[in-house]
Design a protein around this motif. Sequence first.
Motif, PDB file in Angstrom:
ATOM      1  N   THR A 280       0.842  -1.202   0.000  1.00 59.50           N
ATOM      2  CA  THR A 280       0.000   0.000   0.000  1.00 59.50           C
ATOM      3  C   THR A 280       0.880   1.255   0.000  1.00 59.50           C
ATOM      4  OG1 THR A 280      -0.041   0.318   2.390  1.00 59.50           O
ATOM      5  CG2 THR A 280      -1.692  -1.193   1.458  1.00 59.50           C
TER       6      THR A 280
ATOM      7  N   VAL B 265      -8.406  -6.054   4.055  1.00 56.46           N
ATOM      8  CA  VAL B 265      -9.450  -5.143   4.555  1.00 56.46           C
ATOM      9  C   VAL B 265     -10.237  -5.820   5.679  1.00 56.46           C
ATOM     10  CG1 VAL B 265     -11.555  -3.910   3.914  1.00 56.46           C
ATOM     11  CG2 VAL B 265      -9.566  -3.857   2.402  1.00 56.46           C
TER      12      VAL B 265
ATOM     13  N   ALA C  41      -9.465  -0.006   3.673  1.00 54.78           N
ATOM     14  CA  ALA C  41     -10.383  -0.042   2.526  1.00 54.78           C
ATOM     15  C   ALA C  41     -10.098   1.092   1.533  1.00 54.78           C
ATOM     16  CB  ALA C  41     -11.823   0.039   3.018  1.00 54.78           C
ATOM     17  N   HIS C  42      -9.624   2.222   2.028  1.00 52.07           N
ATOM     18  CA  HIS C  42      -9.394   3.357   1.124  1.00 52.07           C
ATOM     19  C   HIS C  42      -7.916   3.567   0.815  1.00 52.07           C
ATOM     20  CE1 HIS C  42     -13.578   4.187   1.468  1.00 52.07           C
ATOM     21  NE2 HIS C  42     -13.485   4.167   2.797  1.00 52.07           N
ATOM     22  N   ALA C  43      -7.084   2.636   1.273  1.00 53.34           N
ATOM     23  CA  ALA C  43      -5.641   2.804   0.994  1.00 53.34           C
ATOM     24  C   ALA C  43      -5.368   2.469  -0.466  1.00 53.34           C
ATOM     25  CB  ALA C  43      -4.843   1.873   1.903  1.00 53.34           C
ATOM     26  N   ARG C  44      -4.453   3.192  -1.066  1.00 48.59           N
ATOM     27  CA  ARG C  44      -4.092   2.896  -2.452  1.00 48.59           C
ATOM     28  C   ARG C  44      -2.983   1.851  -2.489  1.00 48.59           C
ATOM     29  NH1 ARG C  44      -2.679   8.578  -4.778  1.00 48.59           N
ATOM     30  NH2 ARG C  44      -1.958   8.675  -2.635  1.00 48.59           N
TER      31      ARG C  44
ATOM     32  N   PHE D 285      -9.625  -0.251   8.116  1.00 49.15           N
ATOM     33  CA  PHE D 285      -9.190   1.109   7.743  1.00 49.15           C
ATOM     34  C   PHE D 285      -8.363   1.126   6.452  1.00 49.15           C
ATOM     35  CE2 PHE D 285      -5.999  -0.482  10.773  1.00 49.15           C
ATOM     36  CZ  PHE D 285      -4.818  -0.299  10.053  1.00 49.15           C
TER      37      PHE D 285
END
Length: 373
Positions: free
Chosen positions: A238, A288, A295-298, A293
């Motif tokens: 990530t 996830v 879920a929105h990591a690139r 948290f």
Amino acid sequence: MQQDFLIIGGGVVGMAVAYGLLRAGCRVTVLDGSDDSLRASRGNAGLTWVQGKGAGMPAYAELSFEASLAWPDFAAELEERTGLDLEYEHRGGVDLCFNQEEAEARQREYSAIQSTSPYLARQFRWQYLDRTSLASYLPGLGEGVHGGTWSPHDGHCNPLYLLRALFSANLGLGLDYRPGCEVHLLTPLMNGFRAATTHGTYEAERLILAAGLGSAALAPMLGLSGAVRPVRGQVLVTERLQKIAQLPTPQIRQTASGAYLIGDIQEEVGFDRGVTLPIMQQLADRAVRIFPFLAHARLVRSWGALRVMTPDGHPLYEASRQYPGAYGLSSHSGISLAAFHAGRLAESILQDSLNHEYAKFSGARFSRSALNP
Ligand SMILES: Cc1cc2nc3c(=O)[nH]c(=O)nc-3n(C[C@H](O)[C@H](O)[C@H](O)COP(=O)(O)OP(=O)(O)OC[C@H]3O[C@@H](n4cnc5c(N)ncnc54)[C@H](O)[C@@H]3O)c2cc1C
């Protein structure tokens, strides 16, 4: 007396043993492949792991302990010699479970490991913790996790910095490193060995084969076992996120830079070291589930790499009986065992006592008669 060694393979196994030999005053030449070689040492997860090691082989569990005890001094010495930070942490680790069945199987397995030797009964500390109890070790843990086994013996490092430090230390100690020298023929001589490579031939009194998956083709030339096969892993990374005080797990760990490294998949796909969408999806979904948290990591990077796997998953260490002075080393835990490889294993090669001290790790255990008594 100064001794000459040729080591085939400049991965973490070859370079750790080279470090031990150079420190003892030996002359060492490492013949290595090139950037397109199969190189597990440049694609792994960086865990220095103990829990679960050695199921079915107590000697391997004990060796993993020995390595974990030796790692702090090994890391400190390498860091002092090279000025490089290995990002080594030894604060324990957690192996996660996702359901009751898995949790019970894990506890049975660890109890069985403990019961195999008095040393392990004494040394191996672990505890099964439910999800709530794990929260202090793994803040933000998701509800999809059942629990996990905690153990104080585990740790992690940056495996690329480890390899770089070994290179730097070894070159400082006089290593003769020859990249791009693919070995295609090994010949025993009267007083040593000759390696024919894509860039000339090299000779030395003693030879260590540590060529990872490349050992399969070369080992029979020296009467050694080449019983290794590729097992693929895929890894996702990530973007860098805020650092949280967290223990590493085999499924996911936060690196010193803040990035999360995800992946503990094992696939039998031959020599294909690519990545696949279904597996990457599976890894991301599970990450996830572990840490919602994320879920929105690139995701910024992914890769596939091939493990160097023996038939039983345990290390292979042996001295050739047919050609004394030749040794074969393969391990699927080259990071975890690095301190041992640089320490006692190198000493045992130097004293030529490998078959005596580490008889249980010989390739003879894979011979037809051993498998079908
Ligand atoms: C996805 C993944 C995750 C992993 N995670 C962990 C972990 O968390 N902890 C852990 O302890 N281990 C882990 N491992 C295993 C670890 O990476 C390996 O045990 C270790 O890297 C093996 O090192 P090696 O030196 O034997 O092999 P390699 O790194 O493969 O090195 C072999 C070297 O030999 C050279 N070579 C090959 N053939 C020839 C030839 N004919 N002539 C000259 N040179 C040759 C190659 O160029 C290469 O440099 C993981 C592995 C993978 C793939």
